[in-house]
Scaffold this motif. Structure first.
Motif, PDB file in Angstrom:
ATOM      1  N   LYS A 294      -8.126   3.356 -11.455  1.00  0.00           N
ATOM      2  CA  LYS A 294      -7.983   4.115 -10.184  1.00  0.00           C
ATOM      3  C   LYS A 294      -8.689   5.135 -10.473  1.00  0.00           C
TER       4      LYS A 294
ATOM      5  N   HIS B  64       0.958   6.710  -6.662  1.00  0.00           N
ATOM      6  CA  HIS B  64       0.486   7.883  -6.850  1.00  0.00           C
ATOM      7  C   HIS B  64       0.243   9.287  -7.009  1.00  0.00           C
ATOM      8  N   GLN B  65       1.287   8.821  -5.506  1.00  0.00           N
ATOM      9  CA  GLN B  65       1.679  10.716  -5.404  1.00  0.00           C
ATOM     10  C   GLN B  65       2.370  11.365  -5.886  1.00  0.00           C
TER      11      GLN B  65
ATOM     12  N   TYR C  68     -10.531   9.391  -8.736  1.00  0.00           N
ATOM     13  CA  TYR C  68      -9.454  10.268  -8.212  1.00  0.00           C
ATOM     14  C   TYR C  68     -10.683  11.529  -8.313  1.00  0.00           C
TER      15      TYR C  68
ATOM     16  N   TRP D 227      -6.970   7.081  -4.899  1.00  0.00           N
ATOM     17  CA  TRP D 227      -7.895   6.622  -4.743  1.00  0.00           C
ATOM     18  C   TRP D 227      -7.772   5.394  -5.104  1.00  0.00           C
TER      19      TRP D 227
ATOM     20  N   THR E  26      -6.780   5.263   1.564  1.00  0.00           N
ATOM     21  CA  THR E  26      -5.235   5.103   1.333  1.00  0.00           C
ATOM     22  C   THR E  26      -5.192   5.962   0.289  1.00  0.00           C
ATOM     23  N   ALA E  27      -5.829   6.878  -0.145  1.00  0.00           N
ATOM     24  CA  ALA E  27      -6.090   8.151  -0.605  1.00  0.00           C
ATOM     25  C   ALA E  27      -4.620   9.375  -0.831  1.00  0.00           C
ATOM     26  N   VAL E  28      -4.075   9.852  -2.046  1.00  0.00           N
ATOM     27  CA  VAL E  28      -3.007  10.598  -1.265  1.00  0.00           C
ATOM     28  C   VAL E  28      -3.869  11.647  -2.371  1.00  0.00           C
TER      29      VAL E  28
ATOM     30  N   GLN F  98       0.854   3.689  -2.314  1.00  0.00           N
ATOM     31  CA  GLN F  98       0.527   5.776  -2.418  1.00  0.00           C
ATOM     32  C   GLN F  98       1.703   6.659  -3.292  1.00  0.00           C
TER      33      GLN F  98
ATOM     34  N   ASP G 165       1.093  -1.195  -0.127  1.00  0.00           N
ATOM     35  CA  ASP G 165      -0.537   0.255   0.222  1.00  0.00           C
ATOM     36  C   ASP G 165       0.986   1.353   0.132  1.00  0.00           C
ATOM     37  N   ARG G 166       1.694   0.795   0.953  1.00  0.00           N
ATOM     38  CA  ARG G 166       2.572   2.683   1.240  1.00  0.00           C
ATOM     39  C   ARG G 166       3.272   2.798  -0.560  1.00  0.00           C
TER      40      ARG G 166
END
Length: 204
Positions: free
Chosen positions: A114, A49-50, A116, A204, A150-152, A46, A42-43
């Motif tokens: 995904k 995605h970030q 957004y 996310w 888990t959204a960025v 994330q 997940d990290r």
């Protein structure tokens, strides 16, 4: 005979113990060599995605497509909507916003399953003469639901100038605002800057 049979039972027990111990060790080894845990995955996702969201916003700012969309807000029958949309609460909704910005979002996130949202924060003032009591007024350019844990969030600042041309119009920003077509306040009336807008991309 009894001694031979006893030795055979002892040997069978020893071999059985070894087999069980080997199976346990193999199982533990399998768990240990698992590439990563769900939290680490997940990290990593994330972080990806970030980085992608930051890059997309920066690119859209550089090629002016982000400012184009920010200025695409107009007042229609008393309702403030983005050009090409019908509802102020969801904006473009399930459709990507127009311009290269929307195409990039679609290729980067939509096609990979995904989701957004895009929120634009405009600023209002109580009086346009001295720009007192500035308040933030968020608008949904794209709303597709409540973000997960888990959204960025990526953000970009867009500076709007008085003489910026309005999309699909011969008016400048200042002229459109004065005519009531562009429902945004001039938060810096004594300068060439009309206002500063914050754009948030939540993935996310």
């Amino acid at each position: 005979m009894r001694d031979d049979r006893g030795q055979a039972f002892t040997l069978e027990g020893f071999i059985g113990s070894m087999l069980i111990l080997t199976a346990v060790l193999f199982a533990l080894q399998s768990v240990i060599i698992t590439p990563t845990t769900a939290g680490t995955v997940d990290r990593d996702v994330q972080a990806q995605h970030q980085s992608e969201a930051n890059d997309i916003l920066q690119q859209a700012k550089n090629n002016e497509s982000l400012k184009y969309l920010v200025l695409n807000l107009n007042r229609s029958q008393g309702n403030e909507v983005y050009d090409g949309t019908l509802r102020s609460d969801i904006g473009y909704g399930a459709s990507p916003p127009p311009t290269e910005f929307g195409q990039t979002l679609n290729a980067t996130f939509n096609q990979r399953g995904k989701v957004y949202n895009i929120i634009v924060e405009y600023r209002d003032v109580e009086t346009s003469v001295n720009s007192t009591n500035v308040t933030v007024r968020p608008k949904n350019m794209v709303y597709r639901g409540v973000p997960s844990d888990t959204a960025v969030v990526a953000t970009e600042t867009v500076t709007v100038y008085d003489d910026d041309p309005m999309p699909n119009s011969a008016r400048t920003v200042a002229e459109a605002a004065e005519a009531g077509e562009f429902p945004v306040s001039d938060t810096a009336p004594n300068s060439p800057v009309f206002t500063v807008v914050e754009v948030y991309l939540i993935v996310w």
